[in-house]
Design an enzyme around this catalytic site. Sequence first.
Site, PDB file in Angstrom:
ATOM      1  CE  LYS A   1     -49.778  30.161 -63.009  1.00  0.00           C
ATOM      2  NZ  LYS A   1     -49.340  29.486 -61.798  1.00  0.00           N
TER       3      LYS A   1
ATOM      4  CG  ASP B   1     -50.032  28.940 -56.044  1.00  0.00           C
ATOM      5  OD1 ASP B   1     -50.779  29.622 -56.752  1.00  0.00           O
ATOM      6  OD2 ASP B   1     -50.283  28.153 -55.174  1.00  0.00           O
TER       7      ASP B   1
ATOM      8  CD  GLN C   1     -55.967  27.300 -62.444  1.00  0.00           C
ATOM      9  OE1 GLN C   1     -56.276  27.150 -63.556  1.00  0.00           O
ATOM     10  NE2 GLN C   1     -56.351  28.256 -61.682  1.00  0.00           N
TER      11      GLN C   1
ATOM     12  N   GLY D   1     -54.563  33.001 -58.417  1.00  0.00           N
ATOM     13  CA  GLY D   1     -54.109  34.006 -57.501  1.00  0.00           C
ATOM     14  C   GLY D   1     -52.663  34.407 -58.157  1.00  0.00           C
ATOM     15  CG  HIS D   2     -51.706  34.872 -61.518  1.00  0.00           C
ATOM     16  ND1 HIS D   2     -51.916  34.713 -62.885  1.00  0.00           N
ATOM     17  CD2 HIS D   2     -51.993  33.631 -61.165  1.00  0.00           C
ATOM     18  CE1 HIS D   2     -52.120  33.445 -63.338  1.00  0.00           C
ATOM     19  NE2 HIS D   2     -52.207  32.685 -62.122  1.00  0.00           N
TER      20      HIS D   2
END
Length: 430
Positions: A16, A13, A224, A40-41
Amino acid sequence: MKNVAVVGSQWGDEGKGKIVDWLSSEADVVVRFQGGHNAGHTLVINGITYKLRLLPSGIVRQNKISIIGNGVVVDPWALLEEIEELKLKGTDVNENNLILSEAATLILPFHREMDEIREDAAGNSKIGTTRRGIGPAYEDKIGRRSIRVMDLKSEKNLDHRLDAILSHHNTIRKGLGKKIYEKEQVIKDLLKIAQEILKYSQPVWKKIDEFKSQGKKILFEGAQGILLDVDHGTYPFVTSSNTVAASAAIGSGCGPNSINYVLGITKAYTTRVGEGPFPTELTNEIGEKLGTKGKEFGTVTSRKRRCGWFDGVLVRQSIKISGIDGIALTKLDVLDELDEIKMCIAYELDGKKIDYLPAVVNDQLRVKPIYKSFEGWKKPTNGIKNFDDLPEKAKIYINSLEKFIEAKISSISTSPERDDTILIINPFSS
Ligand code: GDP
Ligand code: IMO
Ligand code: MG
């Protein structure tokens, strides 16, 4: 020609998605190479927010190729749902802009259930996973019983492959008193979506080789962060894949020499979601402030992220382990209102000063951070696009951080918006 790998240098988080989306203006191809929909981007483009889980962050741009590599674990239902969500927002995803590796492992419903069963049974020693079935799916891959994308091509093959995986899972499920999965039903469910999935399926290694010979620029998008790497992270409080940059080569089928620059995405403070050691965690008002200002809630699970000071020791360690050439420093604006900002520059363990995070989890839980203190700049940096426009005290913090971690700062992000980014070194042409 430069190809760039982007990896998280902390516990995920770091931003990225934002940086990959920003850099993808220059790339032709964006490749996810590990993890799954535990990622989750978030991208914010002209006020519209996109939350991507499996699809590479270049997908929202026109004329870019997105690739999901063999190293990714793919929940086919989650992938189709994400494609539909994007279509509703006006982004077309089709066979021309998305390629899915035929060798990618599938996450099936019993993987997700096993993840949940284990987490629920573990009580205080739970990992705090995203409960998406990531760990169990990777276990089956290494155990050589996975169903892969290519297996969807033939019912006969699916039947045969399911014998192997179900005999393993049903044995465990019986022991736990859980319902058994019937092969016929699983085949029926998979065949319903097989054609939709297979239309994206191609040999990714071959496509990447073609793109390389055409001189296309490739951006590898990690999920990650290095501290969640199964070998190098805070084991066992990690994810089940290698998150280091070297994983980009394995997870897409190209050699390590195809990666010319490794960009580590680094938050100007630290967050972690899930359980596990976190030496600089702030369980006080300042931690709350960082969480509120930084909107630190999980993209995937909406869980509150734990917040703390920037840990230079950990980021320096990640840089060395992953071979990071430069970093993109994100969320600087979140520190704007603080009177004092601290940076961890060493630990104390049993009265001794150490300059790295020890491997033993009990030691990781016991280390005491030694801090260097900085005066807060107390001026808004939100949206600043030139380094020279930053407050002097912010520059002091940034320069000191850069010196300590032993890697160059390549860019600085000052808001969630795509273009609110200061470019210092272009990783594609440095
Ligand atoms: P990822 O998993 O590394 O892609 O990061 P996430 O998207 O899960 O979390 C990063 C969060 O920070 C998202 O909500 C982003 O929109 C936001 N973000 C990224 N860069 C910045 C920044 O420079 N400033 C602020 N305030 N938010 C940012
Ligand atoms: P992005 O790509 C932050 C964490 C989980 C848990 C551990 C194991 O958005 O940075 P898993 O479901 O992978 O078995 O969970 O890893 N985790 C993440 N934390 N960002 C992520 O992805 C994460 N993906 C997994 O919270 O602690
Ligand atoms: Mg995330």
